[in-house]
Write an enzyme that holds these catalytic residues in place. Structure first.
Site, PDB file in Angstrom:
ATOM      1  N   ASN A 212       0.849  -1.192   0.000  1.00 43.94           N
ATOM      2  CA  ASN A 212       0.000   0.000   0.000  1.00 43.94           C
ATOM      3  C   ASN A 212       0.886   1.244   0.000  1.00 43.94           C
ATOM      4  O   ASN A 212       2.115   1.138  -0.051  1.00 43.94           O
ATOM      5  CB  ASN A 212      -0.953  -0.016   1.204  1.00 43.94           C
ATOM      6  N   LYS A 291       9.463 -16.816 -10.874  1.00 45.52           N
ATOM      7  CA  LYS A 291       8.692 -15.720 -11.448  1.00 45.52           C
ATOM      8  C   LYS A 291       7.570 -16.250 -12.336  1.00 45.52           C
ATOM      9  O   LYS A 291       7.778 -17.127 -13.176  1.00 45.52           O
ATOM     10  CB  LYS A 291       9.613 -14.818 -12.276  1.00 45.52           C
ATOM     11  N   LYS A 340     -14.654   0.483  15.132  1.00 44.74           N
ATOM     12  CA  LYS A 340     -13.386  -0.243  15.266  1.00 44.74           C
ATOM     13  C   LYS A 340     -12.881  -0.195  16.699  1.00 44.74           C
ATOM     14  O   LYS A 340     -12.339  -1.184  17.219  1.00 44.74           O
ATOM     15  CB  LYS A 340     -12.345   0.370  14.313  1.00 44.74           C
TER      16      LYS A 340
END
Length: 405
Positions: A212, A291, A340
Site C-alpha cells: 500500500n 517468477k 473499530k
C-alpha cells in the site's frame, strides 16, 4: 545540561576512536567532568596521553592498575558516574556488554555502573547489519541502554553505508536532549512504548508483491516523539526509507505475518502500544518460488485474510496496557472509527480521512480525530506529523491520568 555532570567515556578499539578525542574536548567545553576508559585495542589507535591532556583527568586502561589502594578502581568509577558513554562502541564491546562479559577495565566498570548508558556504535556496514550484532543491541536496549544511531556514508574500510560513528556534536545533542527530557519529569519516563509503522508487503512471487502507499512517516514521528518524552521505544517497521529516530530501537519486518510475530515478541513488556502500521488485510493464498510468466488473457489471484494484529492485541491486552489503533478511512470517518474502537477492544483510536489533501500516507502533514474508550473525542487539526504525535501523547496522558484518579 552537561555542566557539572560526571561522565565516563568508554573508548573501544576502532578507527573511529579518533572522534572520541573531539567528543572528550566538547564534553569538557560544556562543563562536564570526563574520565576516559580505553580498551587495549583502543590504545593502538589513540594514545591515553591524548585523552589525559584533553580531559585533565586520569585515563584508565588496566583493571589491575589500582591508583588508590583504598578504592577498587572499576567500582569507584562506576559509582562516580552520572552517565556513561560508549563511543565508539564496536561490535566486540557491544557483544561483551550484552552477554555480561567483564574481562577488562571498560567492561567491568560498565557492568558495575547504575548510570544511564549511551551507546554510539561504529563498525563496518555488514557487521552492523549482522543478526548477532542486532540481537546484542536489542538486548542492551532492553536493559535500558540509550542508542545513538550511526550515520551513513563512506567508511574507513572502503564501504559506503551505515556504520559511521555519529559526529561528536550530534552525540552531545542527543544526550543533552535526553537529559533535559528526563529532568523535566515527563509522564512517560520509564514507560515502554511499542509502535508499529509503515506498510507490509505480501509476496506473489520473487519479483512481485502487494503493498500500500504507507510511507511510515506518522509511525516514525510517534516513535521519535515518545523517545524525546523519555520512554523506552521499540519501533516495528515495515519497508521504509526513513532513518531510525534517535533513542529508538527499530525492528524491520516485511509481511503481515512477520509483523504479527515481532509485535507479540515485544508485547508483554509494553505499557503503551500504538499500532500505526498499514498492515495488509489480504495476501495471496499461493505464492510462487519462480517468477510467474506472462500469459494470454486475465489472471486471477486468490487472496486470504492476514492475521488481524490489532484485534489480537485487543484480545490479549493486559490490565496495565493502553492500546491505540489507527484507521485510515475515505468516508464515514468517525462512525467507522467508533465501531473499530469497540470491535477491537481498544483504549483509543486515531482515525483520519486519507482522501483529504495533505493528510494522506506520504504527506508530511496530517489531520485526524482522537477517540477514546472514556468518551473523549478531539480533533487533531492539520499539522506536521510530529505535532500530531505530540498532541496524541498529551491526549493519552490525560486519558491515563483520568483513569488513575
Amino acid at each position: 545540561m552537561l555542566k557539572g555532570k560526571k561522565v565516563v567515556l568508554g573508548v573501544s578499539g576502532g578507527i573511529a576512536a579518533y572522534k572520541a578525542c573531539a567528543l572528550t574536548s566538547k564534553l569538557v567545553q560544556r562543563g562536564a567532568i570526563v574520565k576516559v576508559i580505553m580498551t587495549n585495542h583502543a590504545t593502538q589507535f589513540v594514545s591515553p596521553l591524548t585523552f589525559q591532556a584533553l580531559s585533565r583527568q586520569p585515563v584508565y586502561t588496566d583493571t589491575f592498575d589500582e591508583k588508590d589502594p583504598e578504592k577498587i578502581a572499576h567500582i569507584d568509577l562506576a559509582d562516580w558516574a552520572d552517565l556513561f558513554i560508549l563511543a565508539p562502541a564496536t561490535a566486540n564491546v557491544i557483544g561483551k556488554a550484552a552477554n555480561g562479559i567483564a574481562d577488562d577495565m571498560l567492561t567491568t566498570t560498565l557492568l558495575a555502573t547504575e548510570a544511564t548508558v549511551y551507546v554510539a556504535p561504529a563498525m563496518n556496514v555488514h557487521m552492523y547489519a549482522h543478526p548477532a550484532v542486532q540481537k546484542n543491541m536489542q538486548t542492551l536496549h532492553d536493559f535500558g541502554y540509550q542508542f545513538i544511531e550511526p550515520g551513513e556514508g563512506f567508511l574507513a574500510c572502503g564501504y559506503v553505508g551505515k556504520g559511521r560513528l555519529e559526529e561528536p556534536e550530534s552525540i552531545l545533542d542527543v544526550i543533552e536532549e535526553h537529559i533535559g527530557t528526563k529532568e523535566s519529569s515527563s509522564y512517560y519516563n520509564g514507560k515502554h512504548i511499542l509502535v508499529t509503522a509503515g506498510p507490509t508487503r505480501e509476496s506473489i512471487d520473487p519479483v512481485r508483491f502487494f503493498t500500500n502507499h504507507s510511507s511510515g512517516k506518522m509511525g516514525y514521528a510517534i516513535a521519535e516523539t515518545a523517545a524525546k518524552l523519555g520512554a523506552s521505544v521499540t519501533l516495528i517497521s515495515g519497508p521504509s526509507n526513513l532513518g531510525v529516530p534517535n533513542g529508538v530501537s527499530r525492528m524491520e519486518v516485511e509481511s503481515a505475518r512477520d509483523m504479527y510475530h515481532e509485535v507479540f515478541r515485544h508485547y508483554d513488556k509494553a505499557d503503551i502500544i500504538i499500532k500505526a502500521a498499514a498492515v495488509a488485510d489480504y495476501r495471496p493464498k499461493e505464492t510462487f518460488d519462480q517468477k510467474m510468466k506472462k500469459q494470454e488473457g486475465s489472471l486471477v489471484i486468490e487472496l486470504e485474510r492476514t492475521e488481524d494484529i490489532l484485534k489480537a492485541l485487543g484480545e490479549k491486552k493486559q490490565k496495565h496496557q493502553y492500546l491505540v489503533g489507527f484507521a485510515a478511512e475515505t468516508s464515514n470517518v468517525i462512525q467507522y472509527g467508533r465501531e473499530k474502537l469497540e470491535r477491537k477492544n481498544l483504549d483509543a483510536i486515531v482515525v483520519n480521512d486519507v482522501s483529504q489533501e495533505n493528510a494522506g500516507f506520504s504527506a508530511d502533514t496530517n489531520e485526524a480525530a482522537f477517540i477514546s474508550k472514556t468518551g473523549k473525542q478531539q480533533k487533531l487539526s492539520l499539522n506536521s506529523k510530529v505535532k500530531i504525535a505530540q498532541q496524541l501523547f498529551s491526549l493519552i496522558e490525560e486519558d491515563l491520568k483520568g483513569g488513575e484518579q
